[in-house]
Design an enzyme around this catalytic site. Structure first.
Site, PDB file in Angstrom:
ATOM      1  N   TYR A   1      73.407  60.551  27.234  1.00  0.00           N
ATOM      2  CA  TYR A   1      73.598  61.612  28.212  1.00  0.00           C
ATOM      3  C   TYR A   1      73.685  62.974  27.511  1.00  0.00           C
ATOM      4  CZ  TYR A   1      75.077  57.750  31.270  1.00  0.00           C
ATOM      5  OH  TYR A   1      75.152  56.584  31.996  1.00  0.00           O
TER       6      TYR A   1
ATOM      7  N   GLU B   1      97.386  58.383  44.768  1.00  0.00           N
ATOM      8  CA  GLU B   1      96.497  58.457  45.937  1.00  0.00           C
ATOM      9  C   GLU B   1      96.812  59.645  46.842  1.00  0.00           C
ATOM     10  OE1 GLU B   1      95.333  53.804  46.704  1.00  0.00           O
ATOM     11  OE2 GLU B   1      97.246  54.527  47.499  1.00  0.00           O
TER      12      GLU B   1
END
Length: 396
Positions: free
Chosen positions: A298, A372
């Protein structure tokens, strides 16, 4: 501020937990993509599938005007989860890099944008991508035209980052090189094996490999500019040994595997060239030989300056000053979103998901957990960023 009726945080968390139970790796994620398709169907959002991977793209908005893409990766890691959460994975894979949260936040953004479709002054393209960890799913989807029809004018992508030094929900970004390139190398040092009691009768590849690794570090500290971040890490060393290792045999060869991370593209060629010169010099001097392979992976991820300013302003207006921080330097991790950003002006930012009061484990750790409660922030920034970009006159 965009309007939405249902509790979007609850929706994101539900999606995240559902996806966390079914982690899949690579370019083929049948269960994951089936879940995403069912959620898009519920929203009446049409999507396009791809031939060479289980990626999806979808369009929300008007036919006219600019187009901005929002991207989420969906794949997991081949590691066994070691958390105590109720919805932990049991299939031997784990969302240890948080791609379940990325997918869920983009689904949440899709729900919000669909509900506010009449406010979109253009088009939002949703990109759900497999194979970020391995396989270069971004490149595969680009080759299949994900950035065309409609042509994408800009892109926003995000990644969770458990960072105990920042407040939960705080975000980070950097102009220019945000993430490093990721290359890999494999060196086979070939000698002449023999009895460990008479090393003078051998050409010891372990000794040669040791010299090579020492000189690699010398290259970094004595040949590379100290202000130019470059990382060369040896990740595996393996010698020729019988199935049951023994202590009195010098092997015929040693294999060295490693990774190279650079924020400047020119550094990749320099490291590749110098690594082989070191290997060649050491093995010749000590009577051995070698096989050398360097694989370019990458590229470095470069944030567009104007898009970086845009997302900083959008975030700080949405959540207050210092809700997003501009970093002084990039991270040495890599991201295949870099392939998109080579084609399209984009911005990639991090969302801190550290859990307060608990030990913070990094990404790719089998004990990694996610806060979360902050996922709604990442979701809303995607949605607000998209609509603000389409309503702006920003020239890229």
């Amino acid at each position: 501020m965009l309007n939405y009726e249902e509790n979007i945080s609850e929706y994101i968390i539900k999606c995240r937990r559902d996806l966390h139970k079914i982690p899949e790796v690579g370019l083929n994620l049948p269960k994951t993509v089936d879940y995403v398709k069912k959620e898009l169907d519920k929203m009446n959002i049409e999507y396009k599938e791809f031939k060479n991977c289980t990626g999806l793209s979808a369009i929300i908005g008007k036919k006219e005007g600019k187009a901005i893409a929002l991207r989420a990766d969906m794949d997991a890691l081949p590691i066994k989860e070691e958390t105590d959460i109720d919805f932990k994975s049991t299939n031997g894979n784990m969302h240890g890099c948080g791609h379940d949260t990325h997918t869920s936040m983009l689904l949440g953004a899709a729900k919000i944008l669909k509900a506010n479709e009449d406010k979109l002054n253009g088009k939002v393209k949703l990109i759900f991508q497999p194979g970020e960890e391995e396989g270069g799913g971004a490149k595969v989807m680009i080759e299949e035209g994900v950035l065309e029809n409609p042509k994408v004018d800009a892109m926003i992508a995000q990644h969770i980052m458990p960072l105990p030094i920042l407040k939960p929900g705080q975000m980070v970004v950097k102009k220019g090189a945000m993430m490093a390139s990721s290359d890999r190398f494999k060196i086979k040092v070939i000698g002449k094996g023999g009895h460990a009691s008479t090393p003078e009768l051998t050409k010891d590849p372990i000794f040669m490999a040791n010299q090579i690794m020492n000189m690699m570090q010398g290259m970094l500290t004595r040949e590379n500019d100290a202000q130019n971040p470059v990382v060369v890490s040896i990740s595996n060393i393996k010698s020729e040994q019988p199935e049951t290792p023994v202590y009195n045999i010098i092997p015929n060869y040693v294999e060295i595997l490693g990774t190279v991370r650079c924020l400047e593209s020119e550094s990749r060629d320099f490291i590749n060239k110098r690594l082989e010169e070191i290997v060649d010099g050491v093995t010749k001097t000590m009577g051995g030989s070698y096989e050398y392979n360097y694989e370019y992976g990458y590229p470095a991820l470069y944030n567009n300056n104007k898009m970086t300013d845009f997302i900083l302003n959008t975030c700080n207006k949405l959540y207050g000053q210092h809700s997003m921080i501009a970093l002084p330097k990039g991270a040495m991790g890599s991201e295949d979103a870099a392939y998109y950003f080579e084609k399209v002006p984009g911005v990639y930012y991090g969302l801190n998901t550290a859990v307060e009061g608990e030990d913070v484990y990094p990404l790719h750790n089998p004990k990694m957990k996610v806060n979360e409660s902050v996922l709604e922030k990442g979701c809303m920034l995607l949605a607000e960023g998209a609509i603000n970009f389409l309503n702006s006159d920003i020239k890229l």
